[in-house]
Scaffold this motif. Structure first.
Motif, mmCIF file in Angstrom:
data_model
loop_
_atom_site.group_PDB
_atom_site.id
_atom_site.type_symbol
_atom_site.label_atom_id
_atom_site.label_comp_id
_atom_site.label_asym_id
_atom_site.label_seq_id
_atom_site.Cartn_x
_atom_site.Cartn_y
_atom_site.Cartn_z
ATOM 1 N N CYS A 34 -0.847 -12.529 7.721
ATOM 2 C CA CYS A 34 -0.796 -12.572 6.302
ATOM 3 C C CYS A 34 -0.021 -11.213 5.656
ATOM 4 C CB CYS A 34 -1.774 -12.608 5.490
ATOM 5 S SG CYS A 34 -2.908 -14.284 5.981
ATOM 6 N N ALA A 35 0.609 -11.583 4.843
ATOM 7 C CA ALA A 35 1.267 -10.279 4.023
ATOM 8 C C ALA A 35 0.334 -9.666 3.243
ATOM 9 C CB ALA A 35 2.581 -10.684 3.111
ATOM 10 N N CYS A 36 -0.620 -10.447 2.506
ATOM 11 C CA CYS A 36 -1.739 -9.808 1.676
ATOM 12 C C CYS A 36 -3.086 -9.485 2.466
ATOM 13 C CB CYS A 36 -1.995 -10.681 0.585
ATOM 14 S SG CYS A 36 -2.464 -12.359 0.823
ATOM 15 N N THR A 37 -2.936 -8.916 3.438
ATOM 16 C CA THR A 37 -4.067 -8.212 4.299
ATOM 17 C C THR A 37 -4.762 -7.236 3.459
ATOM 18 O OG1 THR A 37 -2.890 -6.410 5.469
ATOM 19 C CG2 THR A 37 -2.915 -8.571 6.290
ATOM 20 N N PRO A 38 -5.985 -6.858 3.628
ATOM 21 C CA PRO A 38 -6.741 -5.849 2.901
ATOM 22 C C PRO A 38 -6.057 -4.585 3.220
ATOM 23 C CG PRO A 38 -8.244 -7.143 4.230
ATOM 24 C CD PRO A 38 -7.034 -7.751 4.647
ATOM 25 N N GLU A 39 -5.337 -4.155 3.947
ATOM 26 C CA GLU A 39 -4.860 -2.932 4.018
ATOM 27 C C GLU A 39 -3.440 -2.995 3.093
ATOM 28 O OE1 GLU A 39 -7.037 -3.692 7.796
ATOM 29 O OE2 GLU A 39 -5.457 -5.090 6.938
ATOM 30 N N ASN A 40 -2.793 -4.142 3.197
ATOM 31 C CA ASN A 40 -1.517 -4.176 2.027
ATOM 32 C C ASN A 40 -1.937 -3.936 0.835
ATOM 33 O OD1 ASN A 40 0.397 -3.974 4.593
ATOM 34 N ND2 ASN A 40 0.596 -6.130 4.560
ATOM 35 N N MET A 41 -3.190 -4.907 0.610
ATOM 36 C CA MET A 41 -3.570 -4.918 -0.907
ATOM 37 C C MET A 41 -4.068 -3.363 -1.276
ATOM 38 S SD MET A 41 -3.311 -8.162 -1.863
ATOM 39 C CE MET A 41 -4.500 -8.139 -3.192
ATOM 40 N N ALA A 42 -4.645 -2.757 -0.492
ATOM 41 C CA ALA A 42 -5.049 -1.426 -0.921
ATOM 42 C C ALA A 42 -4.071 -0.450 -0.874
ATOM 43 C CB ALA A 42 -6.218 -0.923 0.249
ATOM 44 N N LYS A 43 -2.893 -0.565 0.006
ATOM 45 C CA LYS A 43 -1.678 0.221 -0.187
ATOM 46 C C LYS A 43 -1.225 0.202 -1.722
ATOM 47 C CE LYS A 43 -0.921 0.829 4.848
ATOM 48 N NZ LYS A 43 -0.113 0.184 5.875
ATOM 49 N N ALA A 44 -1.201 -1.216 -1.881
ATOM 50 C CA ALA A 44 -0.393 -1.383 -3.245
ATOM 51 C C ALA A 44 -1.240 -1.288 -4.609
ATOM 52 C CB ALA A 44 0.004 -2.973 -3.349
ATOM 53 N N GLY A 45 -2.395 -0.481 -4.445
ATOM 54 C CA GLY A 45 -3.183 -0.068 -5.325
ATOM 55 C C GLY A 45 -4.587 -0.954 -5.769
ATOM 56 N N PHE A 46 -4.560 -2.264 -5.263
ATOM 57 C CA PHE A 46 -5.624 -3.022 -5.501
ATOM 58 C C PHE A 46 -6.862 -2.711 -4.823
ATOM 59 C CE2 PHE A 46 -1.567 -5.632 -5.952
ATOM 60 C CZ PHE A 46 -1.816 -6.259 -7.298
ATOM 61 N N ILE A 47 -7.785 -3.140 -5.674
ATOM 62 C CA ILE A 47 -9.322 -3.277 -5.074
ATOM 63 C C ILE A 47 -9.673 -4.676 -5.163
ATOM 64 C CG2 ILE A 47 -9.832 -0.921 -5.827
ATOM 65 C CD1 ILE A 47 -11.058 -1.837 -8.275
ATOM 66 N N ASP A 74 2.463 -13.738 0.202
ATOM 67 C CA ASP A 74 2.461 -12.942 -0.877
ATOM 68 C C ASP A 74 2.504 -11.164 -0.558
ATOM 69 O OD1 ASP A 74 2.755 -15.042 -2.788
ATOM 70 O OD2 ASP A 74 0.521 -14.760 -3.274
ATOM 71 N N ASP A 75 3.425 -10.643 -0.983
ATOM 72 C CA ASP A 75 3.641 -9.312 -0.720
ATOM 73 C C ASP A 75 2.887 -8.389 -1.914
ATOM 74 O OD1 ASP A 75 4.675 -6.534 -0.906
ATOM 75 O OD2 ASP A 75 6.268 -7.034 0.486
ATOM 76 N N PRO A 76 1.962 -7.819 -1.637
ATOM 77 C CA PRO A 76 0.932 -7.181 -2.656
ATOM 78 C C PRO A 76 1.860 -6.229 -3.614
ATOM 79 C CG PRO A 76 -0.258 -7.226 -0.689
ATOM 80 C CD PRO A 76 1.172 -7.608 -0.397
ATOM 81 N N LYS A 77 2.796 -5.489 -3.075
ATOM 82 C CA LYS A 77 3.504 -4.339 -3.669
ATOM 83 C C LYS A 77 4.505 -5.101 -4.503
ATOM 84 C CE LYS A 77 5.889 -0.093 -3.244
ATOM 85 N NZ LYS A 77 6.441 1.086 -2.574
ATOM 86 N N LYS A 78 5.164 -6.124 -4.152
ATOM 87 C CA LYS A 78 6.043 -6.755 -5.043
ATOM 88 C C LYS A 78 5.539 -7.723 -6.283
ATOM 89 C CE LYS A 78 9.658 -7.290 -1.464
ATOM 90 N NZ LYS A 78 10.387 -8.285 -0.363
ATOM 91 N N GLU A 79 4.331 -8.264 -5.555
ATOM 92 C CA GLU A 79 3.554 -8.776 -6.781
ATOM 93 C C GLU A 79 2.952 -7.835 -7.798
ATOM 94 O OE1 GLU A 79 3.032 -12.257 -7.271
ATOM 95 O OE2 GLU A 79 4.313 -12.421 -5.329
ATOM 96 N N HIS A 80 2.686 -6.794 -7.429
ATOM 97 C CA HIS A 80 2.234 -5.786 -8.356
ATOM 98 C C HIS A 80 3.259 -5.221 -9.027
ATOM 99 C CE1 HIS A 80 -0.397 -1.861 -8.767
ATOM 100 N NE2 HIS A 80 -0.256 -2.243 -9.964
ATOM 101 N N GLN A 81 4.375 -4.874 -8.567
ATOM 102 C CA GLN A 81 5.678 -4.682 -9.459
ATOM 103 C C GLN A 81 6.127 -5.779 -10.533
ATOM 104 O OE1 GLN A 81 7.908 -3.452 -6.010
ATOM 105 N NE2 GLN A 81 7.541 -1.174 -6.575
ATOM 106 N N SER A 82 6.082 -7.020 -9.996
ATOM 107 C CA SER A 82 6.561 -7.991 -10.897
ATOM 108 C C SER A 82 5.509 -8.257 -12.062
ATOM 109 C CB SER A 82 6.832 -9.064 -10.027
ATOM 110 O OG SER A 82 5.865 -9.587 -9.668
ATOM 111 N N HIS A 83 4.120 -8.161 -11.781
ATOM 112 C CA HIS A 83 3.070 -8.383 -12.918
ATOM 113 C C HIS A 83 2.957 -7.116 -13.787
ATOM 114 C CE1 HIS A 83 2.669 -12.405 -11.674
ATOM 115 N NE2 HIS A 83 2.697 -12.065 -10.480
ATOM 116 N N SER A 84 3.236 -5.895 -13.276
ATOM 117 C CA SER A 84 2.977 -4.824 -14.072
ATOM 118 C C SER A 84 3.761 -3.487 -13.806
ATOM 119 C CB SER A 84 1.359 -4.143 -13.573
ATOM 120 O OG SER A 84 1.096 -3.420 -14.235
ATOM 121 N N SER A 85 5.026 -3.861 -14.283
ATOM 122 C CA SER A 85 6.155 -2.976 -14.068
ATOM 123 C C SER A 85 6.032 -1.568 -14.534
ATOM 124 C CB SER A 85 7.510 -3.483 -14.279
ATOM 125 O OG SER A 85 7.463 -3.623 -15.701
ATOM 126 N N ALA A 86 4.980 -1.275 -15.289
ATOM 127 C CA ALA A 86 4.641 -0.155 -15.998
ATOM 128 C C ALA A 86 3.582 0.609 -15.266
ATOM 129 C CB ALA A 86 4.401 -0.356 -17.588
#
Length: 146
Positions: A34-47, A74-86
Motif C-alpha cells: 500500500c502507499a499509506c503504510t505506517p512508515e509513509n504515514m509517519a514520514k508525512a507527519g501523521f500519527i 493514497d499517498d500520505p504526503k500528497k493527501e497531507h499537502q492537499s488537505h492542509s497546504s499551510a
C-alpha cells in the motif's frame, strides 16, 4: 483548556521525530503493498488516532489535520499537502534533526498557532451551539410554550 495543554506537552513534542510517530501505528489497517503504510504515514507527519468507528484515522501532530477513509493507493504526503497546504511540517526542506535551534523554535511557534486556532474554534463552536439552545429556550418561554 486541559486538552490544549496536552498539545503543548513533551509527549507531543516527541512527535517531531519519525520513530515516535511510527510507534503510534499499532493496528493500522494498511501494511505492505500500500502507499499509506505506517512508515509513509509517519514520514508525512501523521500519527495514528483511531476511534471505535474509524480505525484508519490519522492526524498530523503539527497542524492537527485529521484524515480518515484512507485507500491503499493514497499517498500520505500528497493527501497531507492537499488537505492542509499551510502545514509548515510537511513543507520542511530538511529533517528535524538538522534544524538549528532557531529554526526549530520558529517551527514550534507555528505549531502553537495551529493548536491555539483549533481549540479557539472548538470553543467558539460550543458557545454558538449553547447560545442556539438558550435562544430556543427563551423563545419558547416568551411564547408560553414551556
Amino acid at each position: 483548556m486541559e486538552q490544549c495543554s496536552e498539545q503543548f506537552s513533551d509527549e507531543q513534542t516527541k512527535m517531531y521525530f519519525y520513530e515516535n510517530r511510527l510507534k503510534t501505528y499499532e493496528g493500522w489497517p494498511f501494511e505492505e503493498g500500500c502507499a499509506c503504510t505506517p512508515e509513509n504515514m509517519a514520514k508525512a507527519g501523521f500519527i495514528h488516532t483511531p476511534s471505535d468507528n474509524s480505525p484508519d484515522t490519522a492526524m498530523c501532530f503539527f497542524c492537527l489535520k485529521e484524515l480518515e477513509g484512507w485507500e491503499p493507493e493514497d499517498d500520505p504526503k500528497k493527501e497531507h499537502q492537499s488537505h492542509s497546504s499551510a502545514c509548515h511540517f510537511i513543507a520542511l526542506k530538511k529533517s528535524v534533526e538538522h534544524l538549528t535551534m532557531e529554526e526549530f523554535m520558529k517551527l514550534q511557534k507555528e505549531r502553537h498557532k495551529f493548536i491555539i486556532n483549533k481549540f479557539c474554534n472548538e470553543a467558539i463552536g460550543k458557545f454558538e451551539e449553547a447560545s442556539k439552545l438558550r435562544r430556543g429556550d427563551i423563545v419558547k418561554s416568551a411564547m408560553g410554550e414551556e
